[in-house]
Design an enzyme around this catalytic site. Structure first.
Site, mmCIF file in Angstrom:
data_model
loop_
_atom_site.group_PDB
_atom_site.id
_atom_site.type_symbol
_atom_site.label_atom_id
_atom_site.label_comp_id
_atom_site.label_asym_id
_atom_site.label_seq_id
_atom_site.Cartn_x
_atom_site.Cartn_y
_atom_site.Cartn_z
ATOM 1 C CE LYS A 193 17.520 41.994 52.742
ATOM 2 N NZ LYS A 193 16.294 41.677 52.145
ATOM 3 C CG ASP B 239 24.448 43.638 46.876
ATOM 4 O OD1 ASP B 239 23.627 44.147 47.651
ATOM 5 O OD2 ASP B 239 24.159 43.172 45.762
ATOM 6 C CG MET C 94 17.275 34.482 48.402
ATOM 7 S SD MET C 94 16.907 35.768 47.194
ATOM 8 C CE MET C 94 17.328 34.943 45.668
HETATM 9 N N1 SAH Z 1 24.533 35.848 43.861
HETATM 10 C C1 SAH Z 1 24.502 34.982 45.013
HETATM 11 C C2 SAH Z 1 23.081 34.708 45.434
HETATM 12 C C3 SAH Z 1 22.355 35.939 45.923
HETATM 13 S S1 SAH Z 1 20.766 35.575 46.531
HETATM 14 C C4 SAH Z 1 25.261 33.702 44.732
HETATM 15 O O1 SAH Z 1 25.621 33.445 43.588
HETATM 16 O O2 SAH Z 1 25.522 32.969 45.675
HETATM 17 C C5 SAH Z 1 21.091 35.419 48.292
HETATM 18 C C6 SAH Z 1 20.971 33.980 48.679
HETATM 19 O O3 SAH Z 1 22.143 33.267 48.327
HETATM 20 C C7 SAH Z 1 20.812 33.737 50.164
HETATM 21 O O4 SAH Z 1 19.505 33.926 50.624
HETATM 22 C C8 SAH Z 1 21.215 32.280 50.249
HETATM 23 O O5 SAH Z 1 20.187 31.442 49.769
HETATM 24 C C9 SAH Z 1 22.358 32.241 49.258
HETATM 25 N N2 SAH Z 1 23.656 32.459 49.906
HETATM 26 C C10 SAH Z 1 24.496 33.483 49.702
HETATM 27 N N3 SAH Z 1 25.628 33.326 50.429
HETATM 28 C C11 SAH Z 1 25.477 32.171 51.102
HETATM 29 C C12 SAH Z 1 26.290 31.434 52.009
HETATM 30 N N4 SAH Z 1 27.510 31.853 52.360
HETATM 31 N N5 SAH Z 1 25.815 30.266 52.503
HETATM 32 C C13 SAH Z 1 24.610 29.804 52.155
HETATM 33 N N6 SAH Z 1 23.796 30.449 51.297
HETATM 34 C C14 SAH Z 1 24.223 31.605 50.777
#
Ligand code: SAH
Length: 283
Positions: free
Chosen positions: A80, A58, A197
């Site tokens: 993406k 992903d 997000m």
């Molecule tokens: N399943 C993921 C979330 C997916 S939604 C989790 O548990 O973290 C995608 C969002 O996660 C991004 O838009 C951002 O808000 C957050 N995100 C994912 N990786 C990140 C990172 N390394 N630093 C900051 N925000 C992150």
């Protein structure tokens, strides 16, 4: 009588070995790759990735975690990147089902934890409907990775009784989060807000939260949490959007909002104990 020593299992207990069409239908594991730092993978994630014959990767997964994959595993990128359209969800679900039915041991690798805003609910439903065995392997979610990097907690007996994880991005046609109601609840129940997000909707989130939360409510913004490229800024709620713009912060970011973040100011990240209203600080 001499007991034969037990044979060392070729694979760790609890992890299904790669299956072949000859012995059983395959299975799908939804595996959390963590927020970015590959060292944050769980042992179970490492073992499950190693046993996979097909890996669907992903968006936001650090490719370094693929070092644990078998050289024979087929790797398919379904996220993406660089503004390209993402692979449609229905296609991904179909692919997981068809590969599992062929007997493949499929890993669906997702950023953070698969159960936090990862569309795993839809995928689990689709897989179960097709009669496929599913397992979920947790990962560290982005907000918790961000917090650890800031050496702070989202709950604190003096400031916050809990936290709410909310998405700033609703599916098309859905009116999305009622930020005003959320702000009211957060204030009444002393909760820290964690927004995933939230970058694109930051101005609206700020405006609506301000209807119930104080303008000087502290906010920490963390981009690329746990990666060498991590950046963070501390500001007040009335400067959330301005901070994102001025500091040129972009997705992926988590927004951490609440009085408990005031503690950051006294945790060595800044000299001043209290952040004045309207102040922005890149840390
Ligand atoms: N399943 C993921 C979330 C997916 S939604 C989790 O548990 O973290 C995608 C969002 O996660 C991004 O838009 C951002 O808000 C957050 N995100 C994912 N990786 C990140 C990172 N390394 N630093 C900051 N925000 C992150």
């Amino acid at each position: 009588m001499i007991n034969k020593p037990p044979q060392a299992p070729s694979i760790a207990p609890g992890i299904a070995p790669a299956m072949t069409p000859a012995n059983a239908p395959g299975q799908v594991s939804l595996v959390g790759a963590g927020p970015g730092d590959p060292d944050l993978l769980t042992l179970k994630a490492v073992k499950t990735i190693a046993a996979a014959t097909v890996i669907l990767v992903d968006d936001l997964v650090n490719e370094a975690v693929l070092a644990h994959a078998s050289p024979k595993a087929r790797i398919v990128y379904v996220g993406k990147r660089g503004g390209c359209a993402s692979t449609p969800q229905a296609f991904i679900e179909k692919l997981m089902v068809s590969e599992a039915l062929k007997g493949e041991n499929v890993v669906r690798l997702k950023g953070g934890d698969p159960l936090v805003f990862g569309r795993s609910g839809e995928e689990i439903e689709a897989l179960q409907k097709a009669g496929i065995t599913v397992q979920v392997v947790n990962g560290i979610t982005a907000a918790l990775g961000a917090l650890a990097s800031l050496n702070t907690a989202l709950t604190h007996r003096d400031h916050a009784h809990g936290m709410l994880m909310v998405t700033g991005h609703a599916k098309p046609g859905d009116p999305g989060t009622d930020w005003r109601a959320l702000a009211h609840t957060a204030r009444q129940a002393k909760l820290t807000l964690v927004v995933y997000m939230g970058v694109a909707a930051a101005q609206r989130i700020q405006d609506e939260l301000l209807q119930c939360l104080a303008a000087d409510t502290p906010v920490a913004i963390v981009q690329d949490a746990t990666l060498p490229s991590q950046r963070q800024a501390l500001c007040t709620l009335d400067c959330l959007h301005q901070t994102l713009t001025e500091q040129r912060m972009a997705s992926p970011c988590v927004l951490l909002i609440g009085d408990v973040l005031q503690g950051l100011a006294s945790l060595g990240h800044t000299q001043e104990a209290v952040l004045a209203r309207g102040q922005i600080r890149a840390m």
